[in-house]
Each structure stands twice: as C-alpha cells, then as structure tokens.
Design an enzyme around this catalytic site. Sequence first.
Site, short mmCIF file in Angstrom:
data_model
loop_
_atom_site.label_atom_id
_atom_site.label_comp_id
_atom_site.label_asym_id
_atom_site.label_seq_id
_atom_site.Cartn_x
_atom_site.Cartn_y
_atom_site.Cartn_z
N ASP A 34 -33.16 7.32 -4.21
CA ASP A 34 -33.34 8.26 -4.38
C ASP A 34 -32.43 8.46 -2.62
O ASP A 34 -32.09 9.51 -2.39
CB ASP A 34 -34.54 9.34 -4.24
CG ASP A 34 -34.43 8.65 -3.02
OD1 ASP A 34 -35.12 7.55 -2.55
OD2 ASP A 34 -36.23 9.45 -2.49
N HIS A 244 -8.47 -8.60 1.78
CA HIS A 244 -8.73 -7.59 2.44
C HIS A 244 -10.13 -8.16 2.63
O HIS A 244 -11.64 -7.55 1.93
CB HIS A 244 -8.81 -6.33 1.16
CG HIS A 244 -8.03 -5.69 1.25
ND1 HIS A 244 -7.69 -4.91 -0.33
CD2 HIS A 244 -6.77 -5.70 2.24
CE1 HIS A 244 -6.62 -4.70 -0.42
NE2 HIS A 244 -5.53 -4.93 1.51
N ASP A 261 -7.79 -5.47 11.26
CA ASP A 261 -7.60 -4.44 10.17
C ASP A 261 -8.71 -2.98 10.32
O ASP A 261 -9.12 -3.24 9.44
CB ASP A 261 -6.55 -4.54 9.17
CG ASP A 261 -5.95 -3.35 8.14
OD1 ASP A 261 -6.50 -2.99 8.47
OD2 ASP A 261 -5.61 -4.12 7.62
N ASP A 272 -4.59 3.71 10.16
CA ASP A 272 -4.57 1.83 9.98
C ASP A 272 -4.21 1.04 10.48
O ASP A 272 -2.86 1.03 10.23
CB ASP A 272 -3.69 1.58 8.06
CG ASP A 272 -3.96 1.05 7.64
OD1 ASP A 272 -4.35 0.11 7.41
OD2 ASP A 272 -3.05 0.97 5.92
N HIS A 351 2.26 -10.31 0.65
CA HIS A 351 1.88 -8.62 0.75
C HIS A 351 2.55 -7.83 0.74
O HIS A 351 4.21 -7.76 0.98
CB HIS A 351 0.65 -8.06 0.96
CG HIS A 351 0.12 -7.93 2.87
ND1 HIS A 351 1.39 -7.25 3.12
CD2 HIS A 351 -0.30 -9.37 3.22
CE1 HIS A 351 1.30 -7.71 4.65
NE2 HIS A 351 0.23 -8.68 4.66
N HIS A 355 3.08 1.09 2.89
CA HIS A 355 2.74 2.05 1.80
C HIS A 355 2.41 3.55 2.77
O HIS A 355 2.16 3.15 3.87
CB HIS A 355 1.29 1.62 1.53
CG HIS A 355 -0.24 1.32 2.43
ND1 HIS A 355 -0.08 2.20 3.21
CD2 HIS A 355 -0.14 0.19 2.74
CE1 HIS A 355 -1.07 1.80 3.87
NE2 HIS A 355 -1.04 0.60 3.85
N HIS A 362 -3.99 4.92 1.05
CA HIS A 362 -2.79 4.12 0.39
C HIS A 362 -2.35 5.48 -0.48
O HIS A 362 -3.22 5.63 -1.18
CB HIS A 362 -3.54 3.07 0.18
CG HIS A 362 -3.97 0.87 -0.02
ND1 HIS A 362 -4.17 0.70 -0.51
CD2 HIS A 362 -3.24 1.43 1.87
CE1 HIS A 362 -3.94 -0.29 0.36
NE2 HIS A 362 -3.69 -0.15 1.64
N GLU A 385 3.42 -3.35 7.56
CA GLU A 385 2.90 -3.88 8.47
C GLU A 385 3.28 -6.24 7.71
O GLU A 385 2.16 -6.24 6.75
CB GLU A 385 1.80 -3.56 7.01
CG GLU A 385 1.12 -3.11 6.76
CD GLU A 385 -0.06 -2.72 5.81
OE1 GLU A 385 -0.84 -3.03 5.85
OE2 GLU A 385 0.60 -1.54 5.42
N TYR A 389 0.38 -16.12 6.55
CA TYR A 389 -0.80 -16.14 6.56
C TYR A 389 -0.47 -17.77 5.84
O TYR A 389 0.24 -18.04 4.73
CB TYR A 389 -1.93 -15.60 5.27
CG TYR A 389 -1.22 -14.54 5.77
CD1 TYR A 389 -2.44 -13.32 6.48
CD2 TYR A 389 -0.28 -13.24 5.07
CE1 TYR A 389 -2.46 -11.95 6.91
CE2 TYR A 389 -0.08 -11.69 5.14
CZ TYR A 389 -1.10 -11.63 6.37
OH TYR A 389 -1.04 -10.13 6.48
N ARG A 406 -1.28 -10.27 10.76
CA ARG A 406 -0.40 -9.47 11.26
C ARG A 406 -0.39 -8.34 11.84
O ARG A 406 -1.69 -8.55 12.53
CB ARG A 406 -1.39 -9.26 9.22
CG ARG A 406 -0.92 -6.97 8.69
CD ARG A 406 -1.26 -6.68 7.59
NE ARG A 406 -2.69 -6.89 7.49
CZ ARG A 406 -3.55 -7.23 6.83
NH1 ARG A 406 -3.62 -8.55 7.18
NH2 ARG A 406 -4.76 -7.24 6.95
N GLU A 408 0.54 -4.46 12.15
CA GLU A 408 0.75 -3.00 11.48
C GLU A 408 0.55 -1.70 12.16
O GLU A 408 -0.66 -1.29 13.02
CB GLU A 408 -0.80 -2.98 10.58
CG GLU A 408 -0.62 -1.81 8.90
CD GLU A 408 -1.46 -1.70 8.39
OE1 GLU A 408 -2.24 -2.35 8.60
OE2 GLU A 408 -0.91 -1.03 7.03
N1 GLY Z 1 -6.10 -1.72 5.92
C1 GLY Z 1 -5.49 -2.12 3.95
C2 GLY Z 1 -3.74 -1.70 4.41
O1 GLY Z 1 -3.40 -2.28 5.39
O2 GLY Z 1 -3.31 -1.75 3.33
MN MN Z 2 -4.45 -2.42 7.31
MN MN Z 3 -2.18 -1.12 5.59
#
Ligand code: GLY
Ligand code: MN
Ligand code: MN
Length: 441
Positions: A34, A244, A261, A272, A351, A355, A362, A385, A389, A406, A408
């Site tokens: 619940d 991720h 991140d 982000d 990647h 975005h 996203h 970003e 890697y 990374r 970003e």
């Molecule tokens: N945090 C997910 C991305 O950077 O797209």
């Molecule tokens: Mn991110």
């Molecule tokens: Mn991102």
Amino acid sequence: MKEFCTRRQRLLDMMQDNSICIMPAANLVTRSRDTEYAFRQDSYFHYLCGFPEPQAWLVLSNQRRSSARSKTSLSVLFCLDNDPTAELWQGKRIGPLQAKKSFELNLAFSLDELDEQLLTLLDGHDHLYFAQGHNSEADELVFSLLEALRDAPKQSMQAPSSIIDVRPLLDEMRLFKSAAEVAIMRRAAEISGQAHQRAMQRCRAGLNEYHLEAQLHYEFAMNGAKHPAYGSIVGSGANACILHYTQNDQPLNDGDLVLIDAGCELQGYAADITRTFPVSGRFSPAQKILYELVLEAQQAAFAQVKPGNTFKQVSDAAVSVLTQGLIKLGLLSGSLAFNLQKQLYREYFMHGIGHWLGLDVHDVGSYKFAGEDRPFEPGMVLTIEPGLYVAHDADVDTQWQGIGIRIEDNLLVTEQGYDNLTKDTPKRIAEIESLMAQQSV
Ligand code: GLY
Ligand code: MN
Ligand code: MN
C-alpha cells in the site's frame, strides 16, 4: 497561471474546428503493497494546467455552438472531491470548487462525474485530440466512451470521427521555452551546479559513491528541489564507462576519477549536468590528457550552437576533435578521414552529443523535419555532452584503461548563439583542483 491559460488557448487555436482534447493526469504507481512511488505529474498535463494532483483529467473544447457563430473555448477539469477522511490520511486535496478558481478553468467537476460528463462533452465533436497509448487507463475509458457514443440509440449522439495525436502539437510548443520557463530552468541549473560543487568538495577516498549521491540530493532538497530529474549517476573508476550507471554503491578509490551526472527537477523542469573529477582532488597525467580532449571537443561543439545550425553540425565538430585527439594518443590509428568515415570513435564515444531539455530530461520535440536535421532556433534548450569511455579491458596502453569522462552543460539557444545555463559549475582542471583543495566536512 496566465501562462497555463495561454498554452491552452494556443492549443485550442491549433486544433481543427469543432474538436475536443482529453488529457489525463499521471497515476500513482505502487511501490510495494500500500505504498506508492513519489508522485510526479504527467509533463503534458502539467504543461497545460499546472494542477498538481493524480486522478485528474483536463478536457478542452473549441466546439462550434449553434447559439454562437464563432468557436467557443472551454477548459474543464475533473479532480478528486474534498474528503476529510481521505485528506486526514493522504493529504489535502484542492477539490473542484477551488480548482476552478485557482486554475482559471471554465468548469470543474468531481472525478465521480467523469464518465457521465465526459460522454456529454465528447458528443457533437468532429475530432478528438488524444495521446493514444500514453496512459492505458485513459485509453480504456476514452475508447469505451467512444463506443457508447457510436452505439447510442437512433444515432442520437455524435462520436468524433477521427482521433488525432495531440502530442506533436504540444511537443512543438514545449520545444520553445518562454521567459518564465527559462527562469525556472536557470534556477534548476544553478541548484544542480551547487550540488556538483558540494559533492566535489566533500569527495575523498574511503567514502562510497552513495555518499556523494547523498550530498547531491541534500543540496537539491535544501534549495526546494525535492527530487532529482532522473536517477543520479555517481560512477567512480570504470563505473564511469557504464553510461546510465545508477547502482552508486562502490567505494571511491584514490587515483580514480568519479563521473557525476545529476540534475534536480524544479517545478517540473530538469537540469542535466555531468562533471568528472578525481577522487583525490588531483588529476593524473593520463586523466588530464583525456579530460582536456573532452573539454576541447565540448568547446568545439558549443561554437556550433546558434540559430540555423543543427545537432549534426554540433556532433561533427565534437567528433572531429575527439577523433584527432584519439589518433594522436594512439587510441585510434589511421587517417582522420578514414576514422571519421568508419566512425571508429564510437568505440570510445558511443552516445549522442546531446538532446532537448525541459519538463523531461530527454525532452520532447522533433529532431528532424522531413528527414532533415532541424535547425536550432532561439528559445530551444539542449544539452551538449561529449565523453570518452575506455573500457577496463580495452586493447590500449594500460594508462588509459578504465577511464570514463563526460562533461555536460545545458544551453539556451539565443539570437546571437547560446547562453550556457550551467556555466557556473566548475569544469576547468585548475578550477576543479582548486575547489577540491578547499575540502568541506
Ligand atoms: N542524464 C542522462 C543524459 O545525460 O542524457
Ligand atoms: Mn546527463
Ligand atoms: Mn543529457
């Protein structure tokens, strides 16, 4: 509230004549028995009315009425009734009476009246704007009501003859941020940047990834942002190479980098941000080299963010810098042209470059028009970003193995180019090392 009203009117104006739009709120989701996951309002529903509760529906109509020559606009909300017992256990409800006033709606009804009123509201419209497949409970109710209208005795009622996906209209609206939305996103970026700084200043070997996650979430909450916008990523060492990664439960080791991140959600809007920094506070020579390369790629990408340019140009600029660097360091071999043509950088940067960003991390909004990349326009917000890697078992010189980086940032496209909403989050090596030298307890 004025902004929500304006959005509803814009949608009503874009809908074909004599149309109705039905938009359900998000549902509560069971966590166990619940208890439920923290409620988050549906982004489309929020965008159109700002009503914060589950079990609510927004209905918009631009029906041609016989009494009025012109179209009339109608905004109707269905929501849970006030109920002292339920409110004692689960918290205050706004209730239809107050909702109508506070959210500037034409009508508001109790959820108990939904089936009956929705049937009446649907009757006589030519088109239904609805997000089919978005919410299965809503699909079930709406389709059963349509059937009821079609089956009405002696065709006494008129079911809309077409169902049109409302999402493309809303996605296009959401892609362009208003001044009010930019102000919220700027603040979300600021809080998130402070959280990254807090994590940097409290980082040391012997702690765990989840300790840094806690520092991020503490800073979010202390600034009124109760939730992260997505599962925070705190990946140290080779965990940074899991794109991720959200396990966040490994010890922080001296000599490793840690990739964070994370961004907060503020009034529904996401930040982000990714930063990568050394657990010890000092980059090793190999980490420094790869880090500078990612930063250089990001700067090259930034230079392409301006009206008229596309994500493809941004990505090409970053990829060209990364590929040249990887060849120079011996992580790739062969000519630049050959490597670019074969996209060999994908071994280390797998990647996309970025975005759209907004209510969803996203965010919605098309990336293409008629198969072509769409040009940037002022008011769009996006992430840039780039990363590198190198798997722990990659067939490269050992000094590079297990390094994940990374960087970003969140950019608003302006008439002149861009405004970096996250520019105050340290990312130059000297800035990071100096901040980390001022450790906090
Ligand atoms: N945090 C997910 C991305 O950077 O797209
Ligand atoms: Mn991110
Ligand atoms: Mn991102």
